[in-house]
Design a protein around this motif. Structure first.
Motif, PDB file in Angstrom:
ATOM      1  N   GLU A 176       0.821  -1.202   0.000  1.00 23.78           N
ATOM      2  CA  GLU A 176       0.000   0.000   0.000  1.00 23.78           C
ATOM      3  C   GLU A 176       0.858   1.257   0.000  1.00 23.78           C
ATOM      4  N   ARG A 177       1.919   1.225   0.833  1.00 22.65           N
ATOM      5  CA  ARG A 177       2.808   2.385   0.853  1.00 22.65           C
ATOM      6  C   ARG A 177       3.484   2.575  -0.492  1.00 22.65           C
ATOM      7  N   ARG A 178       3.858   1.497  -1.087  1.00 17.59           N
ATOM      8  CA  ARG A 178       4.477   1.604  -2.403  1.00 17.59           C
ATOM      9  C   ARG A 178       3.493   2.200  -3.404  1.00 17.59           C
TER      10      ARG A 178
ATOM     11  N   LYS B 106       1.386   6.885  -6.195  1.00 17.46           N
ATOM     12  CA  LYS B 106       0.361   7.890  -6.441  1.00 17.46           C
ATOM     13  C   LYS B 106       0.851   9.280  -6.087  1.00 17.46           C
ATOM     14  N   LEU B 107       1.544   9.366  -4.896  1.00 21.18           N
ATOM     15  CA  LEU B 107       2.074  10.658  -4.514  1.00 21.18           C
ATOM     16  C   LEU B 107       3.091  11.160  -5.530  1.00 21.18           C
ATOM     17  N   ARG B 108       3.912  10.253  -5.996  1.00 22.72           N
ATOM     18  CA  ARG B 108       4.885  10.640  -6.996  1.00 22.72           C
ATOM     19  C   ARG B 108       4.197  11.097  -8.282  1.00 22.72           C
ATOM     20  N   ASP B 109       3.123  10.329  -8.647  1.00 20.15           N
ATOM     21  CA  ASP B 109       2.368  10.736  -9.834  1.00 20.15           C
ATOM     22  C   ASP B 109       1.710  12.096  -9.613  1.00 20.15           C
ATOM     23  N   ASN B 110       1.109  12.258  -8.393  1.00 20.15           N
ATOM     24  CA  ASN B 110       0.478  13.548  -8.096  1.00 20.15           C
ATOM     25  C   ASN B 110       1.508  14.674  -8.083  1.00 20.15           C
ATOM     26  N   ALA B 111       2.673  14.368  -7.495  1.00 19.22           N
ATOM     27  CA  ALA B 111       3.727  15.377  -7.476  1.00 19.22           C
ATOM     28  C   ALA B 111       4.156  15.745  -8.890  1.00 19.22           C
ATOM     29  N   VAL B 112       4.254  14.722  -9.723  1.00 19.24           N
ATOM     30  CA  VAL B 112       4.625  14.971 -11.115  1.00 19.24           C
ATOM     31  C   VAL B 112       3.541  15.797 -11.806  1.00 19.24           C
ATOM     32  N   GLN B 113       2.264  15.396 -11.551  1.00 19.79           N
ATOM     33  CA  GLN B 113       1.160  16.144 -12.149  1.00 19.79           C
ATOM     34  C   GLN B 113       1.143  17.584 -11.640  1.00 19.79           C
ATOM     35  N   LEU B 114       1.319  17.722 -10.295  1.00 21.02           N
ATOM     36  CA  LEU B 114       1.322  19.070  -9.728  1.00 21.02           C
ATOM     37  C   LEU B 114       2.480  19.883 -10.282  1.00 21.02           C
ATOM     38  N   ARG B 115       3.607  19.265 -10.357  1.00 22.82           N
ATOM     39  CA  ARG B 115       4.762  19.972 -10.909  1.00 22.82           C
ATOM     40  C   ARG B 115       4.530  20.330 -12.374  1.00 22.82           C
ATOM     41  N   SER B 116       3.915  19.386 -13.110  1.00 20.92           N
ATOM     42  CA  SER B 116       3.608  19.678 -14.510  1.00 20.92           C
ATOM     43  C   SER B 116       2.622  20.824 -14.613  1.00 20.92           C
ATOM     44  N   LEU B 117       1.621  20.803 -13.689  1.00 17.02           N
ATOM     45  CA  LEU B 117       0.640  21.885 -13.675  1.00 17.02           C
ATOM     46  C   LEU B 117       1.309  23.216 -13.359  1.00 17.02           C
TER      47      LEU B 117
END
Length: 774
Positions: free
Chosen positions: A132-134, A139-150
């Protein structure tokens, strides 16, 4: 065998060792005798007594040793048995201990089995948690990437700095502005990135955000690496961690250059429109002023009754046309939320008589009956903006006549005494026209709205009359109501509360005796010259005329004039320019010559004219009474008591009353004294620029709540120093629930910005006057 040994041992223990030895000896002798006898008898065949004696003797000899042997053997057997018993007991103890150990081992094994099972369960749980943590990390990494992309894809600048002013990160847009990668920017301070002037502004605004823990918005011109400049709207917001500890600030910047250009273009368009409306209104008024002025002069001459009616009709029609021009001007002011009223004493019966005469004429043209009804005694003199009241009633009567084809139109006035020297008056306009559907009654006061065709009368016109009338009625402190039935007619009622004055409070020129005056009239319109010259000559003046500003200045310097009448709009300069030239002239006679403005613009505040070099202002068409009053004040032809009364009721006095809360100022002056009270006023003067700038910035940022909060501060601050006008505007600006807040807030903010300085000057003058009176 062990059983036999045990039996022997038990027998020995029971008989004793001696007896058991004798028994063994006897047994041995008997056994030996028996063996000897048997063997002798078998071998020899005969027995002798010696054969019996010999076993006895042998037995007696060997018996002691045998007994001793058996005794020792028995003792050893006893010892062995004891040892065996002891060993047996030890064995039992060992067995018990072993059993206990086995039981403990079994329990331990069971516990280990349970622990192993729990361990396996924990391992499975940990495996799930790790998975789950992985997954969460992914997901956090994806969100971070998305947020950074945004963030990076945003055209706005985004950056963040800690409490020490050190950069922690930024987006691509900010990288492009400062021409530096994020990795290189991290760890730097603003002075390492910007030029000194901008860096100083950044430090100041950062300090305000971090010290006050409040967001801040401001504008700043920035230069891109390629050299082109852009106006940015920066917004800085403090941020804290989960425990509430301040960590730094987020910065956002938006390029508002185009928006600023568009806003400037809109403002310019609005100014151009206002200029156009003012210009065309002035040009339309020019011939109209001639019609009004000449018709008024003719009306006062020797005429037959029929001729007087004709001339009066021309006069009233021209005045009506002037009010249509007022509607045009008011339309522009409505859009800028700057509609104003100027209450002055008027003779109410005369105003009603004029309206009745015009309504009768208009109804006669459409073959309608006009009816006038009055309930109660009409006060002779009231304080009201007569021009605005006339405009409202004419609008309502005009609509009633327009939408009525047969029947009648009526004006009904209901007068009721009120408290504090006022009277409540309802002006009702009734008609038998097409009427208005109930679902449209709440829409008819909207700008440009026209009632749908009822099948009888098609709506014509611009649809601004009712909207203007409603705003004017509200500005005069009243309200307008409507009731109607389709096919039956409508009733519009204007309700006002009017201060009642006495006849001697009505500005009048009947008792003013003017000296013979030599006047210079500066006017560029021939028709206006004819009218103004006629009026002035009737007042006993000799008049010279200048058609432009250059001639006016030359004639004023060469001639000896008692008074100058200056038109505001001239071909080469304005009347204000002439006044400024004369005020700065080294000749004291020219500086002291009274200057009276004659203007076709609607005068709302004479103070503006006085500040720009005029002693008074009279609007066109020229009212003989007001012109006489202006000359009487200029040449001290009015008694002191009468002059004081006139000052109270003039628009300037009314404006002054609205500017300050006089009772409060007086109370604070008596309590604190001028010096201490002026310190509060000076503090307010220091605070207002920041308040105004903050409201302007918040308006650009679209933060209505922040604007209202600052306006609330202004209201309290203005109230504390008695600035009634600024306080009233701020009270409106702080009310987000106000139905027209969005439409008005820009003008309210600018109103506070433009009024507070002059209102403070008025406060200082008031305190100075109070000090002099003590």
């Amino acid at each position: 065998m062990p059983l036999l040994a045990n039996r022997v041992l038990e027998l020995t223990m029971r008989l004793g060792v001696v007896r058991f030895g004798l028994l063994i000896a006897a047994f041995e002798i008997l056994f030996s005798m028996l063996v000897t006898v048997v063997l002798r008898g078998i071998v020899v065949g005969e027995l002798h007594w010696i054969d019996y004696l010999r076993p006895v003797l042998f037995g007696l000899i060997i018996a002691p040793w045998l007994a001793l042997f058996f005794t020792y053997l028995i003792k050893q057997l006893g010892v062995s048995r004891d040892k065996l018993a002891q060993a047996h007991r030890k064995q039992q103890a060992l067995n018990a201990e072993l059993k206990r150990k086995v039981d403990e081992l079994n329990r331990e094994i069971d516990e280990r089995h349970n622990a192993e099972a729990q361990k396996q369960q924990a391992i499975r749980y940990l495996q799930r948690e790790v998975a789950e943590r992985r997954e969460t990390q992914i997901k956090l990494r994806d969100n971070a990437v998305q947020l950074r992309s945004l963030i990076d894809s945003s055209p706005d600048l985004i950056y963040y700095r800690n409490t020490e002013g050190v950069y922690s990160g930024c987006n691509v847009a900010y990288e492009q502005l400062v021409n530096m990668k994020e990795a290189d920017l991290i760890g730097l301070k603003p002075e390492d990135v910007y030029e000194e002037q901008i860096a100083e502004q950044v430090r100041i605004t950062d300090g305000k955000v971090l010290d006050d823990h409040e967001s801040l918005t401001y504008e700043q011109w920035m230069t891109y690496p390629d050299g082109h400049k852009a106006l940015f709207e920066f917004r800085k917001v403090p941020f804290a961690d989960a425990r509430g500890n301040l960590q730094g600030l987020f910065g956002f910047g938006r390029d508002i250059t185009e928006r600023k250009h568009a806003a400037n273009a809109l403002e310019q368009a609005a100014r151009d429109k206002t200029t156009f409306i003012s210009t065309i209104s002035h040009e339309l008024r020019t011939p109209l002023n001639g019609i009004v002025g000449l018709s008024r002069i003719m009306r006062d001459s020797e005429l037959s009754e029929e001729q007087h009616d004709f001339i009066n009709t021309i006069y009233l029609s021209a005045v009506t046309l002037g009010n249509i021009f007022n509607d045009i001007i008011d339309l522009d002011k409505l859009e800028r939320q700057q509609l104003e009223v100027a209450p002055v004493p008027i003779h109410l019966p005369e105003l009603i008589a004029d309206i009745r005469a015009l309504a009768t004429l208009m109804c006669r043209d459409k073959k309608l009956t006009f009816d006038y009804q009055q309930n109660g005694e009409l006060p002779a003199v009231v304080e009201i903006d007569g021009t605005r009241l006339r405009q409202v009633l004419w609008n309502l009567l005009g609509n009633a006549i327009k939408f009525t084809t047969t029947g009648q139109v009526a004006l009904a006035i209901d007068i009721r005494p009120a408290k504090h020297g006022k009277v409540d008056v309802d002006f009702s306009v009734l008609d038998t026209g097409v009427g208005i559907a109930s679902e449209e009654l709440d829409k008819i006061f909207a700008m440009y709205y026209q009632v749908s065709d009822q099948g009888k009368t098609k709506a014509v016109g611009t649809g601004i009359g009712l909207s203007v009338s409603q705003r004017l009625t509200q500005a005069m402190g009243g309200e307008i109501k409507v009731s109607s039935k389709v096919g039956k007619g409508s009733r519009f009622t204007v309700s006002l509360s009017l201060p009642v004055l006495t006849e001697d409070q009505l500005p009048g020129a009947e008792n003013i005796e003017l000296p013979a005056l030599h006047a210079l009239l500066v006017e560029d319109i021939e028709l206006n010259v004819v009218v103004a010259r006629s009026v002035l000559e009737n007042l006993g003046c000799t008049v010279d005329v200048a058609m432009n500003g250059t001639d006016a200045l030359r004639m004023a310097r060469e001639g000896d004039y008692d008074v100058l009448f200056l038109d505001i709009q001239l071909p080469d300069m304005t009347g204000f320019d002439i006044a400024e030239e004369l005020m700065n002239d080294p000749n004291p006679r020219l500086r002291d010559t009274p200057r009276i403005a004659l203007t076709a613009n609607v005068i709302r505040d004479k103070q503006e004219y006085i500040k720009r070099g005029m002693q008074d202002a009279v609007s066109k068409p020229i009212d003989v009474g007001l012109l006489t009053l202006a000359l009487g004040k200029a040449f001290d032809c009015i008694e002191e008591s009468a002059q004081q009364e006139v000052k109270v009721v003039e628009p300037v006095g009314h404006q002054e009353e609205q500017v300050l809360e006089i009772d409060f100022v007086t109370q604070m002056h008596d309590t604190l004294g001028s010096e201490l009270f002026l310190k509060s006023a000076d503090m307010f003067a220091q605070l207002m620029p920041d308040y105004v700038e903050s409201m302007r910035n918040q308006l650009l940022a679209g933060d209505d709540k922040a604007v209202a909060e600052v306006a609330h501060k202004v209201k309290g601050a203005a109230g504390s120093v008695g600035l009634r006008r600024v306080q009233k505007i701020a009270a409106q600006a702080q009310d987000l629930e106000h139905p027209a807040w969005k439409q008005n807030i820009d003008d309210w903010v600018e109103g506070m910005a433009s009024f507070y300085s002059s209102d403070l000057d008025e406060l200082r003058q008031q305190l100075l006057a109070m000090d002099e009176s003590y």
